[in-house]
Design a protein around this motif. Structure first.
Motif, short mmCIF file in Angstrom:
data_model
loop_
_atom_site.label_atom_id
_atom_site.label_comp_id
_atom_site.label_asym_id
_atom_site.label_seq_id
_atom_site.Cartn_x
_atom_site.Cartn_y
_atom_site.Cartn_z
N UNK A 84 0.85 -1.18 0.00
CA UNK A 84 0.00 0.00 0.00
C UNK A 84 0.89 1.23 0.00
N UNK A 85 0.35 2.37 -0.42
CA UNK A 85 1.14 3.59 -0.53
C UNK A 85 1.71 4.02 0.83
N UNK A 86 0.92 3.89 1.89
CA UNK A 86 1.42 4.32 3.21
C UNK A 86 2.60 3.46 3.65
N UNK A 87 2.53 2.15 3.41
CA UNK A 87 3.66 1.29 3.76
C UNK A 87 4.87 1.59 2.87
N UNK A 88 4.62 1.92 1.60
CA UNK A 88 5.72 2.29 0.72
C UNK A 88 6.39 3.57 1.22
N UNK A 89 5.60 4.54 1.63
CA UNK A 89 6.16 5.77 2.20
C UNK A 89 6.99 5.46 3.44
N UNK A 90 6.49 4.56 4.29
CA UNK A 90 7.21 4.19 5.50
C UNK A 90 8.53 3.50 5.17
N UNK A 91 8.52 2.66 4.15
CA UNK A 91 9.75 2.00 3.71
C UNK A 91 10.77 3.03 3.24
N UNK A 92 10.33 3.95 2.41
CA UNK A 92 11.23 4.99 1.90
C UNK A 92 11.81 5.81 3.04
N UNK A 93 10.97 6.16 4.02
CA UNK A 93 11.44 6.91 5.19
C UNK A 93 12.45 6.12 6.01
N UNK A 94 12.18 4.81 6.19
CA UNK A 94 13.11 3.96 6.95
C UNK A 94 14.45 3.87 6.24
N UNK A 95 14.41 3.75 4.91
CA UNK A 95 15.66 3.69 4.14
C UNK A 95 16.43 4.99 4.29
N UNK A 96 15.74 6.11 4.18
CA UNK A 96 16.40 7.42 4.30
C UNK A 96 17.09 7.55 5.66
N UNK A 97 16.41 7.13 6.70
CA UNK A 97 16.99 7.22 8.05
C UNK A 97 18.20 6.31 8.22
N UNK A 98 18.20 5.18 7.52
CA UNK A 98 19.26 4.18 7.69
C UNK A 98 20.51 4.51 6.87
N UNK A 99 20.40 5.40 5.89
CA UNK A 99 21.53 5.70 5.02
C UNK A 99 22.42 6.81 5.58
N UNK A 100 23.71 6.69 5.30
CA UNK A 100 24.65 7.77 5.58
C UNK A 100 24.43 8.90 4.57
N UNK A 101 25.01 10.03 4.85
CA UNK A 101 24.97 11.14 3.90
C UNK A 101 25.61 10.69 2.59
N UNK A 102 24.91 10.92 1.50
CA UNK A 102 25.42 10.51 0.20
C UNK A 102 25.23 9.04 -0.09
N UNK A 103 24.61 8.31 0.82
CA UNK A 103 24.32 6.90 0.58
C UNK A 103 23.25 6.74 -0.47
N UNK A 104 23.16 5.54 -1.06
CA UNK A 104 22.18 5.36 -2.12
C UNK A 104 21.28 4.15 -1.87
N UNK A 105 20.09 4.26 -2.41
CA UNK A 105 19.07 3.22 -2.36
C UNK A 105 18.81 2.77 -3.79
N UNK A 106 19.01 1.48 -4.07
CA UNK A 106 18.81 0.94 -5.42
C UNK A 106 17.77 -0.18 -5.40
N UNK A 107 16.83 -0.12 -6.33
CA UNK A 107 15.81 -1.16 -6.42
C UNK A 107 15.23 -1.17 -7.83
#
Length: 247
Positions: free
Chosen positions: A116-139
């Motif tokens: 669902x969109x809300x869970x997708x938003x939560x996933x994106x937020x969790x990824x952002x919090x887990x990454x270092x500055x300049x880190x990347x998310x690939x999918x």
């Protein structure tokens, strides 16, 4: 059968089901993209890691790699395959990394398991919090507006005296934020034939919608779904690789 029952009951067959996937090519392609867009670091987390084949390749590339999944039998196999890695039982829509990451990956369209969109938003937020500055998310992802419900893929594999036939295909009704992945596994031997059917609810999103969700947190680059060459997305194909650099 529950949403994840097929994977739970047949986790021992998962690698057989995915035998035609070129994990090395996929991992190498994302490694190259990380070298181009990343911050030079080597901490890596794989979301929905399954039995850990991608993690194995990233370890071999020199990363300090880890993985998470919601399926413990899968993680047990992953821990055997990659004893150097840390694997945790977590939902990718709401996870915590053991340390800040330079690279987070999510292969095999698993980003859509945020159903669902809300869970997708939560996933994106969790990824952002887990990454270092300049880190990347690939999918990789599929555009809901480009799904052809009539299409599916099929392959066969043998294990001992059993012949397996695996089928999978996307289905989207044409409206709303839910699509599904329809799976079937047929197991045949001289004594009997067994058939499992399952349908996994997943989030349906267009690439325009997905890019808009990501843009609040990331600089977004979209590429053709090609693990041999790095080619910008042509704005027409329904499958693509997303490379998202943390702002």
């Amino acid at each position: 059968m529950s949403v994840n029952a097929l994977y739970t009951d047949l986790s021992g067959y998962y690698d057989l089901m995915c035998v035609d996937i070129d994990y090395q090519a996929q991992s190498h392609a994302i490694h190259r993209l990380h070298q181009i867009f990343g911050n030079g670091g080597t901490t890596h987390l794989d979301l929905a890691c399954g039995t850990g084949p991608h993690v194995r390749h990233f370890i071999d590339f020199g990363y300090a790699s880890s993985g998470l999944d919601i399926n413990q039998p899968m993680l047990d196999i992953a821990a055997t395959r990659c004893p150097e890695a840390l694997f945790t039982l977590q939902d990718m829509s709401d996870f915590k990394a053991n340390e800040p990451q330079d690279l987070i990956t999510c292969f095999l369209y698993s980003i859509h398991y945020s159903d669902g969109i809300e869970k997708l938003k939560a996933c994106i937020s969790s990824v952002h919090c887990a990454l270092k500055s300049g880190g990347i998310f690939c999918f990789n992802a599929v555009d809901k507006d480009k799904i052809d419900n009539a299409l599916s893929v099929k392959h066969h594999a043998k294990q001992a005296n059993d012949l397996f036939t695996f089928r999978s295909g996307w289905h989207y009704s044409g409206q709303g934020e839910k699509q599904s992945l329809r799976l079937s596994i047929e197991k045949t031997n001289p004594e009997s034939t067994q058939l499992w059917n399952d349908e996994h609810p997943m989030v349906a999103v267009s690439f325009a919608e997905l890019s808009a969700l990501l843009a609040a947190h990331f600089e977004v680059h979209v590429f053709e779904h090609n693990y041999e060459k790095i080619i910008p997305w042509d704005n027409a194909s329904g499958n693509a690789i997303f490379v998202c650099v943390k702002k």
